[in-house]
Design an enzyme around this catalytic site. Structure first.
Site, mmCIF file in Angstrom:
data_model
loop_
_atom_site.group_PDB
_atom_site.id
_atom_site.type_symbol
_atom_site.label_atom_id
_atom_site.label_comp_id
_atom_site.label_asym_id
_atom_site.label_seq_id
_atom_site.Cartn_x
_atom_site.Cartn_y
_atom_site.Cartn_z
ATOM 1 N N LYS A 284 0.862 -1.184 0.000
ATOM 2 C CA LYS A 284 0.000 0.000 0.000
ATOM 3 C C LYS A 284 0.896 1.231 0.000
ATOM 4 O O LYS A 284 1.766 1.367 0.867
ATOM 5 C CB LYS A 284 -0.875 0.012 1.256
ATOM 6 C CG LYS A 284 -2.007 -0.999 1.214
ATOM 7 C CD LYS A 284 -3.231 -0.404 0.565
ATOM 8 C CE LYS A 284 -4.424 -1.330 0.695
ATOM 9 N NZ LYS A 284 -5.559 -0.843 -0.095
ATOM 10 N N LYS B 52 -13.033 -6.454 -7.235
ATOM 11 C CA LYS B 52 -13.405 -6.720 -5.844
ATOM 12 C C LYS B 52 -14.897 -7.048 -5.827
ATOM 13 O O LYS B 52 -15.735 -6.139 -5.841
ATOM 14 C CB LYS B 52 -13.087 -5.504 -4.973
ATOM 15 C CG LYS B 52 -11.586 -5.251 -4.883
ATOM 16 C CD LYS B 52 -11.237 -4.019 -4.091
ATOM 17 C CE LYS B 52 -9.711 -3.926 -3.931
ATOM 18 N NZ LYS B 52 -9.271 -2.595 -3.517
#
Length: 323
Positions: A134, A236
């Site tokens: 991230k 997702k």
């Protein structure tokens, strides 16, 4: 004879799990169980705060409405709420035995924080070394330096990076400046570096760092197409919708020559095992992005292989609807 049960779960999170702007203290969601004769099917409905368009309460109302029709023998269309459409389509697919049982339990480890910890995790990885980092939580320059150090230290490492649209174009350039151009090809993709798609496209073409679409996939005007500098789309399912919608996106991506990555929205272990099955079915050549279970303090109903976390059983869950 059809029966349906809706359970609600709440699992404490490990400290330090931060979404866009808030700390996530618990992961809350619904599990649905459909039963028809001897057959049953499960699904998970768990909108992700700050990312899903719907709240958990809204999802529960929509799920109860759909289930009421289903137990009465009425086949309804997919819900317009993505998390509800995904969970109910999984339950139906299990019931009809159309969701294959074989699963892809490989996961690109999610690395945050200390670079020394990342080294230990990555060096222990068997086979293809793919990890996710991230970026965008700290200074862009710091992110660039960490990525450069990792790629330099581990020559067989490929990184997936996720910026969640957190950078201006100037900050994205600041990141790229600290990543050696000779190493940039080992960044498989950087998900949505900039606040707009146009800036992200320009960034990819100017720096040679490939990008992937993530948030864009869920926007009404998005079309899957081959573009210079675009390597992948991230799917997702909790945020995208039904299994049929996921299948459509994967097919469109592959036709356009893009990689499609099935990825987690921090579902419980039950939802994650279903995502692993979906990945084995639709994207067998691609390591899925499912390394989120360790953010939680427990598993729910179905365990992930070899996880040491305690398992919450159906008997420990609250029933919110049953017919």
């Amino acid at each position: 004879m059809r029966t349906a049960t809706l359970y609600r779960y709440s699992v404490p999170m490990e400290a330090g799990v931060i979404l866009r702007h808030q700390r996530l203290k618990s992961r809350d969601g619904l599990l649905v169980k459909l039963q028809q004769g001897e057959l049953s099917g499960w699904g998970e409905i768990a909108p992700l705060p700050e990312f899903s368009q719907e709240t958990l309460d809204q999802a529960q109302v929509a799920a109860e409405c759909w289930l009421q029709h289903w137990v009465s023998g009425v086949e309804s269309d997919d819900s317009v709420l993505p998390s509800v459409a995904f969970g109910l389509s999984c339950a139906q697919a299990e019931l009809k035995q159309t969701l294959p049982l074989s699963a892809d339990y490989r996961k690109a480890p999610l690395c945050t924080g200390d670079p020394d910890e990342l080294f230990a995790v990555l060096q222990a990885l068997p086979g293809e070394k793919v990890a996710k980092v991230k970026v965008g939580l700290y200074e862009a320059v710091r992110d660039g330096m960490i990525v450069n150090v990792l790629l330099e230290a581990l020559p067989d490492l490929t990184l997936r990076l996720d910026a969640n649209r957190s950078w201006s174009r100037a900050k994205a350039d600041g990141f790229a400046k600290y990543v050696n151009p000779a190493l940039r090809s080992r960044i498989a993709f950087l998900e949505e570096p900039c606040k707009t798609r146009a800036e992200s496209r320009e960034f990819a073409q100017d720096t040679g760092i490939a990008i992937a679409w993530d948030e864009s996939v869920r926007e009404a005007d998005f079309q899957v197409e081959a573009e210079p500098g675009v390597a992948a789309i991230v799917i997702k399912p909790t945020l995208v919708g039904s299994l049929a919608r996921c299948q459509q996106l994967v097919q469109q991506a592959h036709q356009a020559g893009l990689v499609a990555v099935i990825s987690s929205s921090i579902e419980s272990s039950l939802g994650l095992t279903q995502l692993a099955r979906l990945a084995a079915w639709l994207t067998p050549a691609t390591v899925p992005g499912l390394d989120t279970l360790d953010l939680m303090q427990a598993q729910v109903v179905r365990p992930w292989p070899d996880s040491p976390l305690p398992l919450i059983t159906t008997e420990q869950l609250g029933v919110v609807w049953h017919r």
